[in-house]
Design an enzyme around this catalytic site. Structure first.
Site, PDB file in Angstrom:
ATOM      1  N   ARG A   1      -2.957  11.147   6.918  1.00 59.84           N
ATOM      2  CA  ARG A   1      -2.386  10.392   5.772  1.00 59.84           C
ATOM      3  C   ARG A   1      -3.753  10.454   5.059  1.00 59.84           C
ATOM      4  O   ARG A   1      -3.704  10.254   3.557  1.00 59.84           O
ATOM      5  CB  ARG A   1      -2.145   9.094   5.921  1.00 59.84           C
ATOM      6  CG  ARG A   1      -0.784   8.703   6.593  1.00 59.84           C
ATOM      7  CD  ARG A   1      -0.220   7.344   6.530  1.00 59.84           C
ATOM      8  NE  ARG A   1      -0.410   6.686   5.530  1.00 59.84           N
ATOM      9  CZ  ARG A   1      -0.707   5.283   5.580  1.00 59.84           C
ATOM     10  NH1 ARG A   1      -0.786   4.577   6.512  1.00 59.84           N
ATOM     11  NH2 ARG A   1      -0.760   4.427   4.275  1.00 59.84           N
TER      12      ARG A   1
ATOM     13  N   GLU B   1       0.799  -1.276   0.273  1.00 57.75           N
ATOM     14  CA  GLU B   1       0.051   0.030  -0.107  1.00 57.75           C
ATOM     15  C   GLU B   1       1.002   1.270   0.077  1.00 57.75           C
ATOM     16  O   GLU B   1       2.129   1.166   0.490  1.00 57.75           O
ATOM     17  CB  GLU B   1      -1.058  -0.012   1.114  1.00 57.75           C
ATOM     18  CG  GLU B   1      -0.376   0.350   2.490  1.00 57.75           C
ATOM     19  CD  GLU B   1      -1.398   0.328   3.517  1.00 57.75           C
ATOM     20  OE1 GLU B   1      -2.117   1.701   3.291  1.00 57.75           O
ATOM     21  OE2 GLU B   1      -1.649  -0.368   4.409  1.00 57.75           O
TER      22      GLU B   1
ATOM     23  N   HIS C   1     -10.663   4.636   2.366  1.00 58.52           N
ATOM     24  CA  HIS C   1      -9.867   3.641   3.070  1.00 58.52           C
ATOM     25  C   HIS C   1     -10.254   2.397   3.224  1.00 58.52           C
ATOM     26  O   HIS C   1     -11.104   1.653   4.039  1.00 58.52           O
ATOM     27  CB  HIS C   1      -9.890   4.043   4.557  1.00 58.52           C
ATOM     28  CG  HIS C   1      -8.889   3.760   5.404  1.00 58.52           C
ATOM     29  ND1 HIS C   1      -8.839   2.870   6.474  1.00 58.52           N
ATOM     30  CD2 HIS C   1      -7.391   4.337   5.268  1.00 58.52           C
ATOM     31  CE1 HIS C   1      -7.889   2.781   7.017  1.00 58.52           C
ATOM     32  NE2 HIS C   1      -6.918   3.602   6.516  1.00 58.52           N
TER      33      HIS C   1
ATOM     34  N   ARG D   1      -5.698   5.550  -1.150  1.00 58.10           N
ATOM     35  CA  ARG D   1      -4.493   4.907  -1.075  1.00 58.10           C
ATOM     36  C   ARG D   1      -4.331   4.198  -2.655  1.00 58.10           C
ATOM     37  O   ARG D   1      -5.369   4.106  -3.354  1.00 58.10           O
ATOM     38  CB  ARG D   1      -4.491   3.628  -0.331  1.00 58.10           C
ATOM     39  CG  ARG D   1      -4.540   3.901   1.246  1.00 58.10           C
ATOM     40  CD  ARG D   1      -3.259   4.205   1.792  1.00 58.10           C
ATOM     41  NE  ARG D   1      -3.434   4.306   3.145  1.00 58.10           N
ATOM     42  CZ  ARG D   1      -4.064   5.606   3.834  1.00 58.10           C
ATOM     43  NH1 ARG D   1      -4.159   6.714   3.131  1.00 58.10           N
ATOM     44  NH2 ARG D   1      -3.985   5.675   5.242  1.00 58.10           N
TER      45      ARG D   1
END
Length: 154
Positions: free
Chosen positions: A118, A107, A142, A122
């Site tokens: 963050r 990731e 997420h 991703r």
């Protein structure tokens, strides 16, 4: 004032409930909710919590510009914005990507402007090598939903 028997039993019951929630979360069981694990507000194509199918694709040009920056970092082998978290094993505990060996997925953080952490975006890669993965996925919620990025290396 003496405590009742109910208050003596509260701690073990609470600890048991907590243990159940932790174990269920580890194995990907949903103990609450309405049975719909999809995210309707996500701009990425939702797969409704099922393993990703061939129809869940997104072109790199449809993703935020920061996704392209992250893809470029991956192809270059770094450096990464979050060296303690990026290029780390992704467990796929939610089971939303095709099942593979435990070290198959990696990731990487896709920056979210204005976020103090963050954020939720991703890129997940799988197989191949760090700089030449076999598969690329994007999530902006997420790990609730993913789309495959067919043109990530172009």
């Amino acid at each position: 004032m003496p405590k009742s028997h109910a208050s003596k039993k509260s701690l073990p019951v609470a600890l048991g409930g907590l243990a159940l929630a932790v174990v269920a979360g580890y194995f990907g069981f949903d103990l609450g909710g309405d049975g719909d694990s999809s995210s309707a507000s996500s701009p990425s194509e939702s797969n409704g919590g099922a393993a990703l199918g061939d129809a869940d694709t997104c072109e790199m040009s449809s993703l935020p510009a920061e996704a392209k920056d992250t893809a470029d970092d991956i192809l270059a082998g770094g450096p990464y914005e979050y060296p303690d978290n990026d290029n780390a094993r992704f467990g796929n505990y939610e089971g939303r990507l095709p099942q593979q060996d435990k070290n198959y997925y990696r990731e990487y953080t896709v920056e979210t402007p204005g976020s103090k952490n963050r954020g939720a975006r991703r890129i997940i890669t799988g197989g191949g090598s760090e700089t030449d993965p076999d598969v690329w996925y994007y999530t902006d919620d997420h790990y609730e939903s993913f789309c495959s990025i067919p043109d990530a290396e172009e």
